[in-house]
Design an enzyme around this catalytic site. Sequence first.
Site, mmCIF file in Angstrom:
data_model
loop_
_atom_site.group_PDB
_atom_site.id
_atom_site.type_symbol
_atom_site.label_atom_id
_atom_site.label_comp_id
_atom_site.label_asym_id
_atom_site.label_seq_id
_atom_site.Cartn_x
_atom_site.Cartn_y
_atom_site.Cartn_z
ATOM 1 N N ASP A 107 0.848 -1.185 0.000
ATOM 2 C CA ASP A 107 0.000 0.000 0.000
ATOM 3 C C ASP A 107 0.885 1.237 0.000
ATOM 4 O OD1 ASP A 107 -2.741 1.236 0.345
ATOM 5 O OD2 ASP A 107 -1.768 2.047 2.127
ATOM 6 N N SER A 108 0.266 2.378 -0.287
ATOM 7 C CA SER A 108 1.013 3.631 -0.240
ATOM 8 C C SER A 108 1.382 4.009 1.187
ATOM 9 C CB SER A 108 0.179 4.760 -0.867
ATOM 10 O OG SER A 108 -1.022 4.944 -0.138
ATOM 11 N N CYS B 14 -4.181 -0.943 -2.420
ATOM 12 C CA CYS B 14 -4.202 0.505 -2.625
ATOM 13 C C CYS B 14 -5.040 0.730 -3.875
ATOM 14 C CB CYS B 14 -2.782 1.030 -2.815
ATOM 15 S SG CYS B 14 -2.684 2.756 -3.364
ATOM 16 N N GLU C 214 -2.695 9.048 7.703
ATOM 17 C CA GLU C 214 -1.255 8.823 7.791
ATOM 18 C C GLU C 214 -0.630 9.550 8.976
ATOM 19 O OE1 GLU C 214 0.934 6.921 6.125
ATOM 20 O OE2 GLU C 214 -0.606 5.993 4.872
ATOM 21 N N CYS D 272 -10.718 3.907 -1.153
ATOM 22 C CA CYS D 272 -9.331 4.068 -0.715
ATOM 23 C C CYS D 272 -9.213 3.273 0.566
ATOM 24 C CB CYS D 272 -8.999 5.536 -0.472
ATOM 25 S SG CYS D 272 -7.367 5.808 0.278
ATOM 26 N N HIS E 299 -7.418 3.635 3.003
ATOM 27 C CA HIS E 299 -7.237 4.449 4.202
ATOM 28 C C HIS E 299 -8.585 4.827 4.828
ATOM 29 C CE1 HIS E 299 -3.190 5.051 2.558
ATOM 30 N NE2 HIS E 299 -2.832 5.583 3.715
#
Length: 270
Positions: A9-10, A72, A151, A183, A185
């Site tokens: 993932d990012s 991602c 993040e 997403c 996240h």
Amino acid sequence: MAQAIAILDSGVGGLTVAKEVMRQLPQEEIVYFGDTERAPYGPRAAEEVLKFTRQIVEYLLQFRPKMIVIACNTATAIALQHIRAQVKIPVVGVIQPGSRAAIKSTKNGSIGVIGTENTIRSGAYHQALQAINPHTEVFSLACPRLVPIVERRMYRSPEAKQTVEQSLRPLLGSPIDCLILGCTHYPFLTQAIADVVGPKVAIISSADETAREISTILHHRGQLEQSGHVPVHRFFCSGTPETFQAIAQEWLGEQIRVSPVFWQMTRLSE
């Protein structure tokens, strides 16, 4: 020695998929890479996202995984087909599973999708949803301010709630009855998102359906882990590991160790 499932993932978003894999497939080992140094991927050029994804896959292949999961949405939209052509093991993305879950959920055929700029611009969800049901009405919205909040481990803060409210405002007049968190996240912000869209809108995370797809593919290939051993998961990130580790332990509910790979990412970025 058990072959692991590699998840990339990012940043920390793919932990939502990792958690579901750990729940549904408790004997499977995971090797996870979060590219925290270069997150978010959403505003980056497609060429950069493709390059970064290839680099991470190259790094993960040293662990001889039996499958790669691109957890991602941005990388799935841009790089999935390229990676599938590059490696000999199964490669799973998160867009198709999320789309299938939304089609199962919707009653009125109106589905909302929120994601990064790149994911929304790619039209990947629109195409996936309409490939399943051409009569589906899709309402897409880029929400670039949400990933940085996650993040930075601010997903339970008052600022997070305010940012979610501001970001989702353009969707509130639409007839959607389910909303895809496009997403990985965004599940960290599920409660705030649910509060904004209201109880009549089902929240769809691709994590559950993605884990189910992983299980199906491994079962078909005769590769489900059945040794009864206790799995050892490995976590790597390209940035400073302290924040990643704190978020991962909070989300997964267990102690983990995160190894930084500064030298690798420097070498691979040249």
